[in-house]
Write an enzyme that holds these catalytic residues in place. Structure first.
Site, PDB file in Angstrom:
ATOM      1  N   TYR A  66       0.819  -1.208   0.000  1.00  0.00           N
ATOM      2  CA  TYR A  66       0.000   0.000   0.000  1.00  0.00           C
ATOM      3  C   TYR A  66       0.860   1.269   0.000  1.00  0.00           C
ATOM      4  CZ  TYR A  66      -4.450  -2.328   0.124  1.00  0.00           C
ATOM      5  OH  TYR A  66      -5.546  -3.062  -0.234  1.00  0.00           O
ATOM      6  N   GLN A  99     -14.710   3.205  -8.162  1.00  0.00           N
ATOM      7  CA  GLN A  99     -14.226   2.139  -7.282  1.00  0.00           C
ATOM      8  C   GLN A  99     -12.740   2.361  -6.978  1.00  0.00           C
ATOM      9  OE1 GLN A  99     -15.684  -1.984  -8.516  1.00  0.00           O
ATOM     10  NE2 GLN A  99     -16.292  -0.774 -10.273  1.00  0.00           N
ATOM     11  N   VAL A 101      -9.135   3.911  -5.792  1.00  0.00           N
ATOM     12  CA  VAL A 101      -8.652   4.531  -4.555  1.00  0.00           C
ATOM     13  C   VAL A 101      -7.478   5.472  -4.825  1.00  0.00           C
ATOM     14  CG1 VAL A 101      -9.464   2.630  -3.079  1.00  0.00           C
ATOM     15  CG2 VAL A 101      -7.174   2.492  -4.110  1.00  0.00           C
ATOM     16  N   HIS A 117     -14.708   2.703  -2.682  1.00  0.00           N
ATOM     17  CA  HIS A 117     -13.793   1.790  -1.997  1.00  0.00           C
ATOM     18  C   HIS A 117     -12.717   2.531  -1.209  1.00  0.00           C
ATOM     19  CE1 HIS A 117     -15.036  -1.595  -5.024  1.00  0.00           C
ATOM     20  NE2 HIS A 117     -15.957  -1.351  -4.109  1.00  0.00           N
ATOM     21  N   CYS A 144       0.927   2.264  15.274  1.00  0.00           N
ATOM     22  CA  CYS A 144       0.204   3.459  15.735  1.00  0.00           C
ATOM     23  C   CYS A 144       0.965   4.091  16.905  1.00  0.00           C
ATOM     24  CB  CYS A 144      -1.194   3.036  16.190  1.00  0.00           C
ATOM     25  SG  CYS A 144      -2.188   4.357  16.880  1.00  0.00           S
ATOM     26  N   CYS A 147      -1.612   3.634  20.148  1.00  0.00           N
ATOM     27  CA  CYS A 147      -1.912   2.365  20.837  1.00  0.00           C
ATOM     28  C   CYS A 147      -0.991   1.215  20.435  1.00  0.00           C
ATOM     29  CB  CYS A 147      -3.375   1.964  20.588  1.00  0.00           C
ATOM     30  SG  CYS A 147      -3.654   1.249  18.956  1.00  0.00           S
ATOM     31  N   SER A 186     -14.316  -4.617 -14.400  1.00  0.00           N
ATOM     32  CA  SER A 186     -14.691  -5.977 -14.785  1.00  0.00           C
ATOM     33  C   SER A 186     -16.064  -6.352 -14.224  1.00  0.00           C
ATOM     34  CB  SER A 186     -13.633  -6.976 -14.292  1.00  0.00           C
ATOM     35  OG  SER A 186     -13.532  -6.900 -12.883  1.00  0.00           O
ATOM     36  N   GLU A 212     -12.192  -4.786 -23.239  1.00  0.00           N
ATOM     37  CA  GLU A 212     -12.702  -6.160 -23.045  1.00  0.00           C
ATOM     38  C   GLU A 212     -13.997  -6.080 -22.246  1.00  0.00           C
ATOM     39  OE1 GLU A 212      -9.675  -8.955 -21.606  1.00  0.00           O
ATOM     40  OE2 GLU A 212      -8.192  -7.460 -22.172  1.00  0.00           O
TER      41      GLU A 212
HETATM   42  C1  BJW Z   1      -9.732  -0.813 -19.435  1.00  0.00           C
HETATM   43  C2  BJW Z   1      -8.533  -0.323 -19.851  1.00  0.00           C
HETATM   44  C3  BJW Z   1      -8.564   0.922 -20.456  1.00  0.00           C
HETATM   45  C4  BJW Z   1      -8.115  -2.186 -18.951  1.00  0.00           C
HETATM   46  N1  BJW Z   1      -9.713   1.563 -20.615  1.00  0.00           N
HETATM   47  N2  BJW Z   1     -10.876  -0.170 -19.597  1.00  0.00           N
HETATM   48  C5  BJW Z   1     -23.428  -9.524  -3.720  1.00  0.00           C
HETATM   49  C6  BJW Z   1     -23.212 -10.663  -4.461  1.00  0.00           C
HETATM   50  C7  BJW Z   1     -22.017 -11.370  -4.340  1.00  0.00           C
HETATM   51  C8  BJW Z   1     -21.026 -10.971  -3.469  1.00  0.00           C
HETATM   52  C9  BJW Z   1     -21.243  -9.826  -2.733  1.00  0.00           C
HETATM   53  C10 BJW Z   1     -22.426  -9.146  -2.858  1.00  0.00           C
HETATM   54  N3  BJW Z   1     -22.360  -8.075  -2.012  1.00  0.00           N
HETATM   55  C11 BJW Z   1     -21.181  -8.084  -1.375  1.00  0.00           C
HETATM   56  C12 BJW Z   1     -20.482  -9.157  -1.791  1.00  0.00           C
HETATM   57  C13 BJW Z   1     -19.114  -9.517  -1.309  1.00  0.00           C
HETATM   58  C14 BJW Z   1     -17.995  -8.743  -1.965  1.00  0.00           C
HETATM   59  C15 BJW Z   1     -17.955  -9.061  -3.456  1.00  0.00           C
HETATM   60  O1  BJW Z   1     -18.373  -8.300  -4.301  1.00  0.00           O
HETATM   61  N4  BJW Z   1     -17.388 -10.185  -3.817  1.00  0.00           N
HETATM   62  C16 BJW Z   1     -17.265 -10.551  -5.232  1.00  0.00           C
HETATM   63  C17 BJW Z   1     -15.817 -10.844  -5.531  1.00  0.00           C
HETATM   64  C18 BJW Z   1     -18.202 -11.664  -5.529  1.00  0.00           C
HETATM   65  N5  BJW Z   1     -18.111  -7.326  -1.746  1.00  0.00           N
HETATM   66  C19 BJW Z   1     -17.675  -6.761  -0.608  1.00  0.00           C
HETATM   67  O2  BJW Z   1     -17.192  -7.420   0.290  1.00  0.00           O
HETATM   68  C20 BJW Z   1     -17.821  -5.256  -0.472  1.00  0.00           C
HETATM   69  N6  BJW Z   1     -18.421  -4.949   0.786  1.00  0.00           N
HETATM   70  C21 BJW Z   1     -19.738  -5.079   0.984  1.00  0.00           C
HETATM   71  O3  BJW Z   1     -20.505  -5.373   0.088  1.00  0.00           O
HETATM   72  O4  BJW Z   1     -20.127  -4.838   2.305  1.00  0.00           O
HETATM   73  C22 BJW Z   1     -21.408  -5.317   2.685  1.00  0.00           C
HETATM   74  C23 BJW Z   1     -21.267  -6.813   2.915  1.00  0.00           C
HETATM   75  C24 BJW Z   1     -20.270  -7.281   3.731  1.00  0.00           C
HETATM   76  C25 BJW Z   1     -20.140  -8.653   3.940  1.00  0.00           C
HETATM   77  C26 BJW Z   1     -20.997  -9.538   3.300  1.00  0.00           C
HETATM   78  C27 BJW Z   1     -21.983  -9.027   2.443  1.00  0.00           C
HETATM   79  C28 BJW Z   1     -22.132  -7.662   2.279  1.00  0.00           C
HETATM   80  C29 BJW Z   1     -16.453  -4.591  -0.420  1.00  0.00           C
HETATM   81  C30 BJW Z   1     -15.726  -4.674  -1.715  1.00  0.00           C
HETATM   82  C31 BJW Z   1     -14.323  -4.039  -1.557  1.00  0.00           C
HETATM   83  C32 BJW Z   1     -13.458  -4.196  -2.806  1.00  0.00           C
HETATM   84  N7  BJW Z   1     -12.125  -3.789  -2.483  1.00  0.00           N
HETATM   85  C33 BJW Z   1     -11.125  -3.762  -3.543  1.00  0.00           C
HETATM   86  C34 BJW Z   1      -9.765  -3.418  -2.901  1.00  0.00           C
HETATM   87  C35 BJW Z   1      -9.711  -1.927  -2.537  1.00  0.00           C
HETATM   88  C36 BJW Z   1      -8.397  -1.548  -1.958  1.00  0.00           C
HETATM   89  C37 BJW Z   1      -7.251  -1.623  -2.951  1.00  0.00           C
HETATM   90  O5  BJW Z   1      -7.281  -0.997  -4.022  1.00  0.00           O
HETATM   91  O6  BJW Z   1      -6.272  -2.292  -2.619  1.00  0.00           O
HETATM   92  O7  BJW Z   1     -11.492  -2.808  -4.546  1.00  0.00           O
HETATM   93  S1  BJW Z   1     -11.046  -5.294  -4.434  1.00  0.00           S
HETATM   94  C38 BJW Z   1     -10.674  -4.556  -5.989  1.00  0.00           C
HETATM   95  O8  BJW Z   1     -11.727  -4.861  -6.933  1.00  0.00           O
HETATM   96  C39 BJW Z   1     -10.722  -3.025  -5.756  1.00  0.00           C
HETATM   97  C40 BJW Z   1     -11.474  -2.551  -6.975  1.00  0.00           C
HETATM   98  O9  BJW Z   1     -12.070  -1.301  -6.719  1.00  0.00           O
HETATM   99  C41 BJW Z   1     -12.464  -3.662  -7.209  1.00  0.00           C
HETATM  100  C42 BJW Z   1     -13.022  -3.709  -8.611  1.00  0.00           C
HETATM  101  O10 BJW Z   1     -12.031  -3.952  -9.555  1.00  0.00           O
HETATM  102  P1  BJW Z   1     -12.155  -3.275 -10.993  1.00  0.00           P
HETATM  103  O11 BJW Z   1     -12.068  -1.809 -10.853  1.00  0.00           O
HETATM  104  O12 BJW Z   1     -13.334  -3.813 -11.703  1.00  0.00           O
HETATM  105  O13 BJW Z   1     -10.787  -3.763 -11.662  1.00  0.00           O
HETATM  106  P2  BJW Z   1     -10.473  -5.083 -12.520  1.00  0.00           P
HETATM  107  O14 BJW Z   1      -8.998  -5.248 -12.548  1.00  0.00           O
HETATM  108  O15 BJW Z   1     -11.271  -6.227 -12.061  1.00  0.00           O
HETATM  109  O16 BJW Z   1     -10.996  -4.742 -13.992  1.00  0.00           O
HETATM  110  C43 BJW Z   1     -10.325  -3.760 -14.804  1.00  0.00           C
HETATM  111  C44 BJW Z   1     -11.120  -3.604 -16.091  1.00  0.00           C
HETATM  112  O17 BJW Z   1     -10.541  -2.535 -16.827  1.00  0.00           O
HETATM  113  C45 BJW Z   1     -11.094  -4.846 -17.011  1.00  0.00           C
HETATM  114  O18 BJW Z   1     -12.419  -5.129 -17.432  1.00  0.00           O
HETATM  115  C46 BJW Z   1     -10.258  -4.387 -18.224  1.00  0.00           C
HETATM  116  O19 BJW Z   1     -10.701  -4.959 -19.456  1.00  0.00           O
HETATM  117  C47 BJW Z   1     -10.518  -2.914 -18.202  1.00  0.00           C
HETATM  118  N8  BJW Z   1      -9.480  -2.086 -18.820  1.00  0.00           N
HETATM  119  N9  BJW Z   1      -7.543  -1.273 -19.535  1.00  0.00           N
HETATM  120  C48 BJW Z   1     -10.855   0.944 -20.172  1.00  0.00           C
HETATM  121  N10 BJW Z   1      -7.390   1.471 -20.926  1.00  0.00           N
END
Ligand code: BJW
Length: 241
Positions: A66, A99, A101, A117, A144, A147, A186, A212
């Protein structure tokens, strides 16, 4: 790039617009995505670095990862797609729901940005919640000063709640927009992944911008299979012609 005529017509009506961005939005600024081929999680295990349990088991590795990403986010330059969104908000009401950060929408100058996020700009103690610093750390693990707990970034990990204010603002904007641009995600992570379906059900035109594309069939009205840094400036150009 050829844009669908119905999209151009809608743009010229200056619609209420939501731009929902994911990691692909920052790819052309040099920040790796998570799940694409060559993305961060090809090399790193997300369960070790970006979950509460993983953080406690691999604190030093997670903090180093991080801190490096915090420094990177401060030094990369927002690309032309970011500038296009700043321009767009001078033409029509634009709400950005991200999404990401990395803070690049803020650095580019967009004014209404909801970070679902969290952010890499700040950090706090995992144990007591006291605000703290991680980006400039040289000695790991970072503790910290209040603490002795471990310092973590102000991001949302799997299983954690999203910030309530950002989430409710995102849903409200999505339910009332006429144009929903789904850019560089994605669509794997909830609740963010539910936004395009919600927009469509509420009557908005949904446009996916992604080389994609991955939205389920029937959610997007149009797909622009191009990088964000090309497709977003093309939308702005369509307003000028
Ligand atoms: C281009 C490009 C270019 C390339 N131009 N495009 C309902 C159903 C099922 C599961 C759940 C649900 N509700 C909650 C859940 C659980 C869970 C979840 O979703 N799990 C799934 C994996 C199934 N969600 C959570 O836990 C969330 N909390 C929550 O819902 O709380 C309530 C709750 C709690 C407990 C139980 C139930 C409910 C929290 C989610 C937190 C996600 N955190 C992260 C890390 C953040 C910190 C960090 O950065 O280190 O967030 S994970 C990671 O994925 C990050 C991103 O924001 C997130 C999404 O990723 P993103 O942005 O889509 O990136 P990629 O890499 O996947 O895709 C990139 C895309 O770009 C690709 O498509 C490429 O093709 C494209 N691309 N170049 C345009 N030039």
């Amino acid at each position: 790039m050829t844009l669908p005529p119905r999209l151009i017509s809608l743009l010229r009506e200056r619609p209420r617009t939501v731009v929902h961005t994911g990691a692909g939005m920052s790819a052309e600024s040099g920040i790796a995505t998570f799940r694409s081929s060559g993305g961060m999680w090809d090399r790193l295990d997300l369960m070790d670095l970006a979950t509460p349990d993983g953080f406690l088991r691999h604190t030093e590795a997670s903090q180093r990862w991080y801190a490096q990403r915090m420094q990177q986010a401060q030094t990369v330059t927002p690309h032309a797609g970011y500038d296009a969104l700043v321009h767009l908000e001078h033409e029509m009401p634009v709400t950005i729901v991200t999404q990401n950060v990395d803070g690049l929408h803020h650095r580019a100058g967009s004014s209404t940005v909801h970070e679902l996020h969290g952010t890499l700009r700040t950090a706090h103690c995992f144990a007591c919640g006291h605000p703290s610093h991680l980006a400039d750390a040289t000695d790991f693990p970072v503790h910290c000063t209040t603490c002795g707990g471990f310092i973590r970034p102000d991001v949302v990990w799997f299983g954690e709640m999203l910030p309530e204010a950002a989430l409710s603002a995102a849903f409200a904007a999505t339910e009332t927009c006429a144009l929903f641009l789904h850019v560089g995600t994605s669509s794997n992570v909830y609740p963010a992944a539910s936004l395009p379906g919600l927009a469509r059900d509420a009557g908005a035109m949904v446009v996916e911008i992604n080389p994609e594309p991955g939205l389920p069939h029937g959610v997007a009205h149009y797909t622009l299979p191009h990088p964000a840094g090309q497709a977003l400036p093309a939308l702005v150009n369509a307003l000028r012609t």
